[in-house]
Design an enzyme around this catalytic site. Structure first.
Site, PDB file in Angstrom:
ATOM      1  N   MET A  21      -3.007   9.521  12.036  1.00 12.80           N
ATOM      2  CA  MET A  21      -4.094   9.981  11.154  1.00 12.80           C
ATOM      3  C   MET A  21      -4.833  11.172  11.768  1.00 12.80           C
ATOM      4  O   MET A  21      -6.048  11.276  11.648  1.00 12.80           O
ATOM      5  CB  MET A  21      -5.097   8.837  10.895  1.00 12.80           C
ATOM      6  CG  MET A  21      -4.463   7.633  10.240  1.00 12.80           C
ATOM      7  SD  MET A  21      -5.557   6.189  10.193  1.00 12.80           S
ATOM      8  CE  MET A  21      -5.393   5.546  11.853  1.00 12.80           C
ATOM      9  N   ASP A  30       0.823  -1.209   0.000  1.00  6.72           N
ATOM     10  CA  ASP A  30       0.000   0.000   0.000  1.00  6.72           C
ATOM     11  C   ASP A  30       0.855   1.256   0.000  1.00  6.72           C
ATOM     12  O   ASP A  30       2.068   1.204  -0.082  1.00  6.72           O
ATOM     13  CB  ASP A  30      -1.053  -0.040   1.115  1.00  6.72           C
ATOM     14  CG  ASP A  30      -0.439  -0.161   2.483  1.00  6.72           C
ATOM     15  OD1 ASP A  30       0.748   0.185   2.625  1.00  6.72           O
ATOM     16  OD2 ASP A  30      -1.140  -0.607   3.406  1.00  6.72           O
ATOM     17  N   LYS A  51      -4.241   4.150  -1.925  1.00  4.35           N
ATOM     18  CA  LYS A  51      -5.069   5.208  -2.498  1.00  4.35           C
ATOM     19  C   LYS A  51      -4.549   5.615  -3.875  1.00  4.35           C
ATOM     20  O   LYS A  51      -3.368   5.835  -4.066  1.00  4.35           O
ATOM     21  CB  LYS A  51      -5.020   6.437  -1.592  1.00  4.35           C
ATOM     22  CG  LYS A  51      -6.371   6.769  -1.016  1.00  4.35           C
ATOM     23  CD  LYS A  51      -6.304   7.990  -0.145  1.00  4.35           C
ATOM     24  CE  LYS A  51      -7.066   7.735   1.135  1.00  4.35           C
ATOM     25  NZ  LYS A  51      -6.743   8.664   2.190  1.00  4.35           N
TER      26      LYS A  51
HETATM   27  N1  SAH Z   1       0.645   0.671  10.392  1.00  7.55           N
HETATM   28  C1  SAH Z   1       1.205   2.014  10.413  1.00  7.55           C
HETATM   29  C2  SAH Z   1       0.125   3.068  10.641  1.00  7.55           C
HETATM   30  C3  SAH Z   1      -0.899   3.161   9.536  1.00  7.55           C
HETATM   31  S1  SAH Z   1      -2.072   4.439   9.810  1.00  7.55           S
HETATM   32  C4  SAH Z   1       2.298   2.082  11.486  1.00  7.55           C
HETATM   33  O1  SAH Z   1       2.404   1.186  12.322  1.00  7.55           O
HETATM   34  O2  SAH Z   1       3.053   3.055  11.473  1.00  7.55           O
HETATM   35  C5  SAH Z   1      -1.380   5.741   8.857  1.00  7.55           C
HETATM   36  C6  SAH Z   1      -0.833   6.823   9.779  1.00  7.55           C
HETATM   37  O3  SAH Z   1       0.441   6.436  10.277  1.00  7.55           O
HETATM   38  C7  SAH Z   1      -0.580   8.166   9.114  1.00  7.55           C
HETATM   39  O4  SAH Z   1      -1.767   8.922   9.007  1.00  7.55           O
HETATM   40  C8  SAH Z   1       0.394   8.782  10.080  1.00  7.55           C
HETATM   41  O5  SAH Z   1      -0.267   9.269  11.232  1.00  7.55           O
HETATM   42  C9  SAH Z   1       1.220   7.577  10.492  1.00  7.55           C
HETATM   43  N2  SAH Z   1       2.449   7.463   9.694  1.00  7.55           N
HETATM   44  C10 SAH Z   1       2.776   6.467   8.844  1.00  7.55           C
HETATM   45  N3  SAH Z   1       4.000   6.683   8.315  1.00  7.55           N
HETATM   46  C11 SAH Z   1       4.463   7.829   8.855  1.00  7.55           C
HETATM   47  C12 SAH Z   1       5.657   8.583   8.733  1.00  7.55           C
HETATM   48  N4  SAH Z   1       6.659   8.186   7.934  1.00  7.55           N
HETATM   49  N5  SAH Z   1       5.781   9.728   9.451  1.00  7.55           N
HETATM   50  C13 SAH Z   1       4.798  10.141  10.272  1.00  7.55           C
HETATM   51  N6  SAH Z   1       3.644   9.472  10.429  1.00  7.55           N
HETATM   52  C14 SAH Z   1       3.471   8.335   9.741  1.00  7.55           C
END
Ligand code: SAH
Length: 262
Positions: A175, A37, A59
């Site tokens: 998010m 994804d 997306k």
């Molecule tokens: N499974 C992922 C989270 C998915 S939800 C994890 O464990 O990190 C998606 C959210 O993750 C985004 O909206 C943001 O809040 C956060 N996120 C994912 N990658 C990020 C990054 N490189 N920097 C900051 N926030 C991040």
């Protein structure tokens, strides 16, 4: 191709491709099919054999996403055809990654699977911003919360805000950028000190990582002044944010933008 396939639900890590686990990388090397994804760094696809089928299910520019049921079914179908399937997800697959639903579907179909944890963004983006999510002096509890708030359950929300405002030292909102004003207001309304430090960390662990710091009272204004803050971003609330003043190591080496706490 084997007679019986298998699905690996693999955490890709937060962004920096080197933050995938050794086990996750080994899964990719064996993959016949990779289903990935938007937040899984595409550089990781290089580890998969050239012949592996690569299926994007994040997306699209028209904001259309593959429905979760279709993804569940796709994983099952590909495994039943005898493939080693890697479902590659940003961060950790079980932290707002829907691995639970995918694993449940596979279990119901009798398809074997493994979950390969990953480094989650709330911890990794914070670490790269110079903020340890716990600290002996500044934070002995840590919560991971979705900032994508469901308005259909207001009564639950009140309890949750009370707990987050009063009982937990460090809170990482995922998010949450669009709801930043609401998050800050609710925490203050439920008793959190308006001077509580807050950091918003966008594109954590990547070369364009950008961090803005402030307090519950002024972070909204500060974020509005910085056009480089966009999704994906983590909102980190708590005294641990103060540590950044001393140990902001990653952005210092990159020369990436950052606005110091006042
Ligand atoms: N499974 C992922 C989270 C998915 S939800 C994890 O464990 O990190 C998606 C959210 O993750 C985004 O909206 C943001 O809040 C956060 N996120 C994912 N990658 C990020 C990054 N490189 N920097 C900051 N926030 C991040």
């Amino acid at each position: 191709m084997r007679e019986i396939g298998k699905v690996y639900l693999v955490g890709a890590g937060p962004g920096d491709p080197k933050l995938i686990t050794v086990k996750g990388m080994e899964c990719l090397q064996q993959a016949d099919v990779v289903v990935y994804d938007r937040l899984a760094n595409p550089a990781l696809l290089e580890y998969a054999p050239k012949t592996a089928e690569r299926i994007y299910c994040g997306k699209l520019p028209d904001h259309h996403t593959m429905r979760q049921e279709s993804i569940n079914e796709l994983l099952a179908e590909k495994a039943l055809e005898g493939n080693i399937v890697v479902r590659l997800k940003g961060g950790d697959p079980c932290v707002f990654g829907r691995a639970g639903e995918e694993a449940e579907h596979l279990a119901e179909r009798g398809i074997s699977f493994e979950i390969v944890p990953g480094v989650t963004a709330g911890i990794a983006a914070s670490a790269y911003a110079g903020i340890p999510v716990t600290h002996r002096d500044h934070g002995s509890s840590f919560a991971v919360v979705t900032g994508h708030l469901r308005e259909d359950k207001p009564e639950l929300a009140v309890d949750k805000w009370r707990a987050l405002a009063g009982g937990i030292d460090t809170v990482a909102f995922y998010m949450g950028v669009a709801n930043l004003p609401l998050i800050c207001t609710q925490l203050m309304l439920h008793g959190r000190d308006p001077q509580t430090p807050v950091a918003v960390i966008a594109w954590g662990t990547l070369p364009n990582q950008t961090t803005v710091t402030g307090t519950l009272e002024n972070i909204e204004e500060r974020v509005a002044e910085n056009p480089r803050i966009s999704n994906p971003a983590i909102i980190l609330v708590g005294d641990v944010v103060k540590m950044r003043e001393k140990i902001n190591w990653f952005e210092a080496t990159l020369g990436a933008d950052s606005i110091a706490n006042s």
